[in-house]
Design an enzyme around this catalytic site. Structure first.
Site, PDB file in Angstrom:
ATOM      1  N   LYS A   3     -33.139  10.010   0.134  1.00  0.00           N
ATOM      2  CA  LYS A   3     -34.158  10.476   1.084  1.00  0.00           C
ATOM      3  C   LYS A   3     -35.585  10.341   0.518  1.00  0.00           C
ATOM      4  O   LYS A   3     -35.767  10.182  -0.699  1.00  0.00           O
ATOM      5  CB  LYS A   3     -33.836  11.920   1.467  1.00  0.00           C
ATOM      6  CG  LYS A   3     -32.507  12.068   2.222  1.00  0.00           C
ATOM      7  CD  LYS A   3     -32.269  13.521   2.637  1.00  0.00           C
ATOM      8  CE  LYS A   3     -31.030  13.675   3.503  1.00  0.00           C
ATOM      9  NZ  LYS A   3     -30.851  15.060   3.983  1.00  0.00           N
ATOM     10  N   HIS A 109     -28.353  11.791   1.669  1.00  0.00           N
ATOM     11  CA  HIS A 109     -27.518  11.996   2.846  1.00  0.00           C
ATOM     12  C   HIS A 109     -26.146  11.406   2.557  1.00  0.00           C
ATOM     13  O   HIS A 109     -26.050  10.350   1.928  1.00  0.00           O
ATOM     14  CB  HIS A 109     -28.115  11.288   4.068  1.00  0.00           C
ATOM     15  CG  HIS A 109     -27.157  11.189   5.222  1.00  0.00           C
ATOM     16  ND1 HIS A 109     -26.937  12.246   6.074  1.00  0.00           N
ATOM     17  CD2 HIS A 109     -26.324  10.188   5.632  1.00  0.00           C
ATOM     18  CE1 HIS A 109     -26.012  11.884   6.967  1.00  0.00           C
ATOM     19  NE2 HIS A 109     -25.634  10.640   6.722  1.00  0.00           N
TER      20      HIS A 109
END
Ligand code: ADP
Ligand code: MG
Length: 131
Positions: A3, A109
């Site tokens: 991220k 993620h």
């Protein structure tokens, strides 16, 4: 995905090294950036959650690294490797424990099922980009 805040902090190499050292194989890899529209689409399942706007904003705030990973029991083992959503609750040695800033800015993620992994993989990669 790695991220935006983890990319900005320069953690990409260490995170990728950790993932590969745990036996995950790279099927696809891409350095890219999501528009707010794309981030909204990617996280559509969370549309009704109170943090959706913040999440979309954050995920579009800078470049990310997207990957498709392959391994036996990949979804389960990757979730174990990344740790709990909130780094304060993540186990010692997990990626989120080591690299996440907060519950929102939590470094990585991971897909939550094989079905969603296929959908999310196709979101980023054509078949020509998967080997
Ligand atoms: P996970 O990424 O562990 O599968 P979720 O699917 O529940 O977690 O949430 C998706 C992402 O939304 C999280 O990784 C995190 O970036 C963000 N998020 C989740 N819960 C919150 C929250 N309470 N406040 C802010 N952001 C959150
Ligand atoms: Mg999730």
């Amino acid at each position: 995905m790695i991220k935006p805040e983890a990319m900005a902090a320069g953690h990409a190499g260490k995170i990728l090294d950790l993932i590969l050292s745990k036996g995950f194989k790279l099927v696809a890899l891409k350095y890219t950036r999501l528009s707010e529209g794309e981030a909204g689409q990617f996280y559509e399942v969370h549309k009704e959650r109170p943090f959706y706007g913040e999440l979309v904003n954050y995920m579009a705030s800078g470049p990310i690294l997207a990957a498709i990973l392959e391994k036996d029991d990949a979804v389960q083992d990757f979730r174990a490797l990344i740790g709990a959503t909130d780094p304060a609750e993540a186990a010692e040695g997990t990626i989120r424990k080591r690299f996440a800033e907060s519950k929102a800015k939590n470094a990585v993620h991971g897909s939550d099922s094989d079905a969603n992994a296929a959908i999310e993989g196709a979101f980023f990669f054509s078949t020509r980009e998967q080997y």
